[in-house]
Design a protein around this motif. Structure first.
Motif, PDB file in Angstrom:
ATOM      1  N   ALA A 133      -8.072   4.812   4.351  1.00  0.00           N
ATOM      2  CA  ALA A 133      -8.349   5.080   2.939  1.00  0.00           C
ATOM      3  C   ALA A 133      -9.720   5.714   2.735  1.00  0.00           C
ATOM      4  N   LYS A 156      -2.166   1.913  -2.220  1.00  0.00           N
ATOM      5  CA  LYS A 156      -2.310   1.182  -0.965  1.00  0.00           C
ATOM      6  C   LYS A 156      -1.081   0.335  -0.726  1.00  0.00           C
ATOM      7  N   GLY A 184      -2.149   3.213   4.143  1.00  0.00           N
ATOM      8  CA  GLY A 184      -1.696   1.937   4.677  1.00  0.00           C
ATOM      9  C   GLY A 184      -1.445   2.063   6.169  1.00  0.00           C
TER      10      GLY A 184
END
Length: 359
Positions: A340, A358, A30
């Motif tokens: 990610a 996430k 994140g």
């Protein structure tokens, strides 16, 4: 040892969150400032009873709230274990294992072995000797209760001796017999600590050098050098020799509380002569050696927390570390990152199961 689930209430910027984790690799991704590191810090908190980043306990309570609760459900040696840490403003922190509160927090240290690798580790290089002593003590204490107890006793006596020196100065008095009692106690505990640190580093340094060699492809010669007043003389003699200086300073100027660990590259301090890349590799090697040492001593694979690991190493180096997970070198791993896709590309190389969270 596996952390199965984590529940947080009012911890730092996280109000009420729960996570069920993979037994191998867990990736928390994140944007910056969203709370990735706080999740890793909560896991660290469960092992050590304190934050990795903020030692002031009440400052870990979410703004505007009066308390925090952290709960971790583990499997250790095939048995379920539940650890809960709670703190309410104006009250003492409580650590419970399977519903029973610890009388002494020190009894919990080492029960959930863990190693954290974080950008904050740079303090080990740039800050004073206190940080490096705490690193040594943290590694040894996770597998040696007697050592931790000696550290606690030594620090208590040290505080009492320092208070007495201040009292003497304020009241223009002096009592050699009382000082002698504290000298004897500091010598008893300090000598044990010195010998344990010495023995630990003799075992630890070769492990560290091997990891640095692998991470840096063998380009540099590095070393850790233990520096202690007790290398030169018996602590009791040193305390007696320095009494006039201590009376003038109003604190104890010699002892194991002054020990340091020099970080050298090619025979020079890495703080001054090491590049940023060399310093990062040095710290990673230090922490991987910590992992190996604790694993050997405790017969349990510690949980490994990799906080913002790409800040420290390039993707190739990170991939090397994650690859070790596929070779069963590590147990459960937690990784925080802002990208990610980058993280997933690398964890796939471990050929282990993984989970993404996430935020």
């Amino acid at each position: 040892m596996i952390l199965k689930s984590l529940s947080l209430i009012n911890y730092k910027n996280l109000d009420n969150r729960s996570f069920d984790f993979n037994k191998n690799i867990n990736c928390i991704v994140g944007n910056n400032g969203i709370g990735k590191t706080n999740i890793l810090d909560a896991i660290y908190h469960l092992s050590f009873g304190k934050s990795y980043f903020n030692p002031v306990a009440t400052q870990n309570i979410k703004h505007g709230e009066d308390f925090f609760v952290i709960q971790g459900d583990y499997i250790k040696n095939d048995l379920p274990e539940k650890v809960v840490i709670s703190l309410k403003k104006g009250q003492k922190k409580i650590i419970k294992r399977n519903g029973k509160a610890y009388d002494k927090f020190s009894d919990h240290i080492g029960f959930l072995p863990l190693v954290m690798i974080s950008p904050a580790d740079r303090d080990l290089i740039i800050e004073g000797s206190d940080i490096r002593r705490k690193f040594i003590d943290s590694v040894i204490s996770q597998s040696d209760k007697a050592y931790l107890l000696n550290i606690i006793k030594y620090n208590k006596v040290l505080a009492q001796r320092n208070a007495l020196l201040k009292y003497f100065a304020l009241n223009h008095t002096y009592n050699a017999d009382t000082i002698a009692v504290y000298n004897d106690q500091l010598t008893e505990y300090g000598t044990k600590i010195f010998h344990k640190r010495n023995a630990f580093l003799k075992a630890f340094i070769p492990i560290f050098k091997a990891h640095y060699h692998n991470i840096s492809n063998g380009n540099d010669t590095v070393n850790l050098v233990y520096k202690s007043d007790l290398s030169e003389n018996d602590l009791k003699i040193l305390l007696e020799q320095q009494i006039n200086k201590d009376r003038a300073l109003q604190y104890t100027s010699v002892g194991i509380h002054k020990d340091d660990l020099a970080f050298d590259i090619e025979g020079y301090p890495i703080k001054k002569f090491g590049s940023q890349g060399q310093q990062k590799s040095f710290l990673i090697a230090l922490k991987l050696a910590q992992f190996d040492f604790i694993k050997t001593q405790s017969k349990v694979k510690p949980i490994l927390l990799l906080d913002d690991i790409f800040d420290k190493l390039d993707e190739e180096r990170v991939a090397q570390i994650i690859k070790l997970a596929g070779e069963d070198s590590f147990g459960q791993i937690f990784i925080s990152d802002t990208h990610a896709e980058r993280t997933e590309n690398i964890v796939k190389q471990a050929h282990q199961s993984y989970e993404f969270f996430k935020l």
